[in-house]
Scaffold this active site. Structure first.
Site, short mmCIF file in Angstrom:
data_model
loop_
_atom_site.label_atom_id
_atom_site.label_comp_id
_atom_site.label_asym_id
_atom_site.label_seq_id
_atom_site.Cartn_x
_atom_site.Cartn_y
_atom_site.Cartn_z
N HIS B 169 0.86 -1.18 0.00
CA HIS B 169 0.00 0.00 0.00
C HIS B 169 0.89 1.23 0.00
O HIS B 169 1.83 1.31 0.78
CB HIS B 169 -0.88 0.02 1.26
CG HIS B 169 -1.95 -1.00 1.24
ND1 HIS B 169 -3.03 -0.93 0.41
CD2 HIS B 169 -2.10 -2.13 1.95
CE1 HIS B 169 -3.80 -1.96 0.60
NE2 HIS B 169 -3.27 -2.72 1.53
N CYS B 211 -0.57 1.99 -5.04
CA CYS B 211 -1.31 3.19 -5.43
C CYS B 211 -0.31 4.33 -5.56
O CYS B 211 0.60 4.45 -4.75
CB CYS B 211 -2.33 3.56 -4.35
SG CYS B 211 -3.50 2.25 -4.03
#
Lengths: 596, 392
Positions: B169, B211
């Protein structure tokens, strides 16, 4: 100079406050009520969403196949229940052991303070049976609970059958990371309280139970199942627990998400959701749903077996199967799949549910209002009390135009009404149960009624005081009420708001100079006891089962007796709050009215 | 210029050609004309060994896909030839043996359980809580304690091509490690600069699937770095497909299509980097993958996929014989003196024969001084200065 330290500005501000006090109070009251009613309006609410990342979306494959077999087990259970005339303990133990669970029992007994007329019990004795499915590979540190009550008669047989069917299916899977406890409790809430107390090694209510032989680790979540028919048309979710506590909103979100995935009709407060929020009937439907939730939360009773789990910080909800006249019917296999999906998702949890809200109101199952949005409604009502207190303070600090007897109000004249009203409250709290022991042939509730009426009658004889004295007493009473209502609203918003709705106008307008008879009448109408009476009628109206006055009065008396029982059996705090704190406060205002 | 390069190469690496030492002029001329036509191919990349550092930074069952991402790149890299001794695999959590895994000892990358990327011979070097930012940076820069085993070290040299793959992440300018710490893009760029200054890589390919992954390579400033990311700043990298039986998303989109692309590569493939840049266009990935080649000295079109993902050793079979007429003798070995030694990455002899460091004497520091001053002050205050003469 600052606004408050400049004497000219301060005087101007104070004169503004005293001149406009009543209009501001009325505006605040209207605004508070309007804000509360506006909470149900759909654009002001938020859609529910899953906050917990670990639970994710509903992407599991539910494969529970054995709905029919579960119903057959339920029929067997019913037959054995009839034969033994209570809980068929041996049969349950044998069945659970055959399914591969570790089975244990717990005996409990309790004598109620007075006979419970609703459920027709006085000396309760029972057994809880529970089986633990150990997680195949995980350490035994966490657990989930699925429970179904063993109810007398024909109720909840299918729930126990489905519980046993799910136990058999779950036993064959290897992906459980937590132990699952399948609990069948007798005498619904009393049995559940005994089990929870035994599990957590606490004893708060004086019940007598045998210690639990088997345990499963700290419980992360619990679901209670109530299913009384083979085919259902909708599933109802019950959230309200003891003292108005609610489970984490994520549990409701999980239920709603699975209902949508599987395609089962789901309701809350027994009401189906509507899409036309901009029409009057749609809005009133949402208001009704929300008011039902407010009423249920304010009563402080646990509305399902799950209500007692919340005190131990275990998120729990009750799922009720409802069979009404609808076209689309759901069978037991589908309900089993829904529960399987929910448990698989709860299995993925790494910590207790804490990401979503703990304080909320739900005008429908897909929309909610959080504490940040509904608290201003109560805040506006509390502001009235504070404005009145400021007004009184100003009046007290300006010296009077003419002195009457020159003596400042003594502490004694202030203390006497306080002490007397609190003693009356204590008497109201203790006497009903004590007198019951002495006079067994009377109904318990008539004792309560008698105590309340005598207390009011006695209280009209009062002690004399000075002109300023009533102002001081009113200041103290108003601040006391503000603090009391504020603390109540924090814990149980619905109770605090309903009490505020009726008591704040009382506190605001009562003085010795208003017309006595009319004000006495209004004061009695707005007293806590009458508020309860009106709430009972209102509640019945909301549930679309309006009742006549006679039935209403009996229901009102039974509500009072249930409140006393809840307090002694499960530790509900509504009854002590009303008798020991709210009622003396109201008596202080009565005292002010009759100040001479 | 060209022949000079070749000559310099042979001079520096003459230890690779011991049988040529005895060759005098004739043999050297023969050497040059043999390599002439193959040299372009052989020496174009300039690397001699390949390393891979594959990192999965997130734990918990719902981050199954990050472990699956890393394991699928591991599988490709191993299949194309890089041995386990040259791969540093860091997995932050154990998905295969997680209690919630309905198929224990497997990690699947395709739904319906088509491809088990966990396999039978996976070797995880850093597992669980050992995957931290500190350990990752220590691996890259080589600053590990002497007790670290070889399998946990990146023993690369200035002729190594390194593949670094990160997944987890992330956000704008950072990558989250294990829910408790982050590595920023500046730290990463500085680590690569340290590697360059210590000559720990020849060329480095950096792939990141998180991301806003493009923010991680924005700050690179060392030469010979090529970077790919799965999404631009402000975009989220999306997961590909859930498996309903397991109950989680199995892979991220970018790595899924990367794996499909790599499944078509075999050790002799001539596919180059421009094809890799085309993997997962916006229509498949929903996010826009990005790449950065301005720090890379060669043209990406001439860089083979196997330069980074495989460990290709060119072997030339020859049926011709060379007659060595003169024996090798010590005097004619001037070239021997110019041999360069391999820089020792693990100085074992120094570790064994380390003497304990002598501690220098320090004057008492401020605290002790202050304490004594206080004692003296109190003493003189109570007893007065006139008692001074009794002491001194």
């Amino acid at each position: 100079m600052g606004l408050l330290s400049d004497p000219n500005r301060r005087r101007a501000l104070i004169s503004l406050l005293t001149r406009l006090n009543t209009p501001i109070c009325i505006v605040c009251y209207m605004a508070g009520v309007a804000w509360f009613m506006g909470l149900a309006f759909e654009p002001f609410t938020l859609r529910t969403y899953m906050s917990e990342n670990a639970m994710g979306s509903t992407m599991v494959e539910e494969r529970f196949p054995a709905g029919e077999r579960a119903l057959a087990t339920g029929r067997e259970f019913s037959a054995h229940k009839k034969r033994t005339g209570g809980m068929p303990v041996e049969w349950l133990m044998k069945t659970m052991q055959a399914k591969g669970l570790e089975v244990f029992t717990q005996r409990f007994s309790r004598t109620l303070p007075f006979p419970d007329e609703n459920k027709e019990r006085y000396m309760v004795r029972g057994t809880n049976v529970y089986g633990i499915l150990r997680a195949p590979r995980a350490p035994r540190t966490e657990a989930l609970v699925l429970s179904a009550p063993c109810s007398p008669g024909d109720n909840n047989n299918q729930a126990v059958g489905l519980l046993l069917g799910l136990a058999e299916y779950f036993r064959n899977q290897i992906y459980w990371a937590k132990d699952i406890i399948f609990l069948v409790n007798e005498h619904d809430l009393i049995g559940m309280q005994a089990w929870l107390e035994g599990y957590h090694h606490t004893n708060t209510t004086g019940m007598d139970w045998s210690p639990l032989q088997g345990r499963g680790g700290s419980i992360q979540a619990a679901l209670s199942l109530e299913l009384s028919s083979d085919i259902i048309t909708s599933l109802d979710l019950v959230l309200e627990g003891l003292n108005g506590q609610l489970p984490n909103l994520d549990l409701a979100n999980l239920f709603y998400a699975f209902c949508q995935k599987i395609g089962v009709l789901c309701t809350i407060q027994g009401k189906l959701q509507r899409n036309d929020w901009d029409s009057v009937s749609g809005y009133s439907h949402a208001v009704q749903t929300m008011m039902l939730m407010v009423m249920k939360q304010a009563s402080g009773r646990p509305w399902g077996d799950h209500g007692l789990f919340l005190r131990y910080h275990i998120e729990a909800a009750t799922i009720k199967g409802v069979n009404s006249f609808r076209q689309y019917k759901t069978d037991a296999t589908t309900i089993g799949r829904l529960l399987e999906g929910m448990y698989r998702k709860l299995n993925n949890l790494l910590e207790r549910l804490h990401q979503s809200y703990f304080f909320y109101l739900m005008p429908s199952l897909s929309h909610f209002v959080s504490i940040g949005y509904y608290m201003p409604a109560f805040g506006l009502l509390a502001v009235i009390l504070l404005l009145r207190a400021l007004d009184l303070w100003v009046q007290l600090s300006t010296p009077p135009q003419r002195t009457e007897d020159g003596s400042s109000p003594g502490v004694l004249s202030l203390l006497t009404p306080l002490v007397i009203s609190h003693l009356t409250g204590v008497a109201l709290y203790m006497l009903p149960i004590r007198f019951q022991e002495m006079a067994v042939e009377h109904f318990p509730v008539s004792e309560t009624e008698a105590v309340v009426l005598t207390a009011i009658a006695v209280y009209t004889l009062l002690s004399p005081g000075t002109e300023q004295g009533w102002r001081v007493l009113k200041l103290v009473a108003v601040l006391y009420l503000a603090v009391l209502l504020g603390c109540t609203a924090l814990i149980n918003f619905s109770l605090g708001f309903i009490l505020a709705l009726t008591l704040v106008p009382v506190a605001a307008f009562v003085t010795p100079h208003v017309p006595k008879v009319l004000s006495a009448f209004i004061l009695v109408i707005l007293s806590p006891a009458c508020t309860l009476l009106f709430s009972v009628f209102f509640f019945q109206e909301l549930q679309e089962m309006p009742i006549s006055f006679q039935d209403g009065w009996l229901l009102f008396l039974s509500v009072i007796s249930q409140g006393i029982l809840d307090h002694s059996l499960y530790g509900s705090l509504v009854y002590p709050l009303i008798t020991l704190l709210v009622y003396p406060c109201w008596l202080l205002f009565w005292n002010i009215l009759f100040w001479n | 210029m060209y022949f000079l390069l070749v000559y310099m190469y042979i001079k520096n690496h003459v230890y690779m050609f011991p049988d040529l030492l005895g060759c005098h002029g004739k043999c050297r001329r023969y050497l040059f004309c043999c390599f002439q036509d193959r040299a372009g191919q052989f020496f174009s990349s300039g690397h001699t060994n390949n390393w891979a550092v594959l990192v999965c930074t997130s734990r918990f069952w719902f981050n199954y896909r990050h472990v699956a991402n890393t394991l699928s790149v591991y599988r490709s890299v191993k299949r194309l030839g890089i041995p386990d001794s040259h791969i540093v695999l860091m997995l932050a959590d154990d998905m295969a043996c997680n209690h919630r895994n309905p198929k224990p000892a497997t990690v699947f990358s395709h739904k319906n359980m088509e491809l088990n990327v966990y396999g039978d011979d996976v070797e995880v070097d850093y597992r669980g809580y050992e995957v931290t930012v500190e350990n990752f940076l220590r691996i890259l820069t080589g600053r590990l304690p002497p007790s670290t085993p070889r399998s946990k070290r990146l023993l690369s040299d200035d002729r190594s091509n390194i593949l670094i793959y990160l997944t987890g992440h992330g956000g704008n300018g950072f990558l989250k490690f294990q829910d408790s710490e982050e590595i920023s893009n500046v730290e990463l760029a500085d680590a690569f600069e340290q590697m360059w200054q210590k000559r720990r890589y020849n060329e480095l390919l950096f792939i990141i699937d998180t991301c806003q992954g493009a923010s991680m390579y924005e700050r690179f400033y060392s030469p010979n770095l090529m970077a790919l990311a799965s999404s631009q700043v402000g975009e989220d990298s999306l997961s590909h497909q859930p498996d309903l039986a397991i109950g989680v998303h199995l892979m991220d989109r970018y790595t899924f299509y990367l794996l499909e692309f790599l499944e078509d590569i075999h050790p002799a493939s001539k596919t180059n980097m421009n094809d890799l840049f085309k993997v997962c266009p916006k229509s498949q990935c929903v996010s826009t993958p990005g790449h950065r080649t301005d720090l890379f000295l060669r043209d990406p079109g001439s860089v083979l996929i196997t330069d980074f993902f495989g460990s290709v050793r060119k072997v030339e079979l020859t049926m011709e014989t060379i007659n060595l007429t003169d024996p090798i003798d010590a005097e004619s070995g001037e070239l021997q003196k110019e041999m360069h030694t391999y820089a020792d990455q693990l100085p074992v002899s120094e570790i064994i024969h380390q003497k304990p460091k002598q501690k220098d004497w320090h004057p008492p520091d401020g605290f002790i001084l202050g304490l004594w001053t206080l004692i003296l002050l109190v003493f003189f205050q109570t007893y007065g200065v006139k008692h001074l003469k009794h002491i001194f």
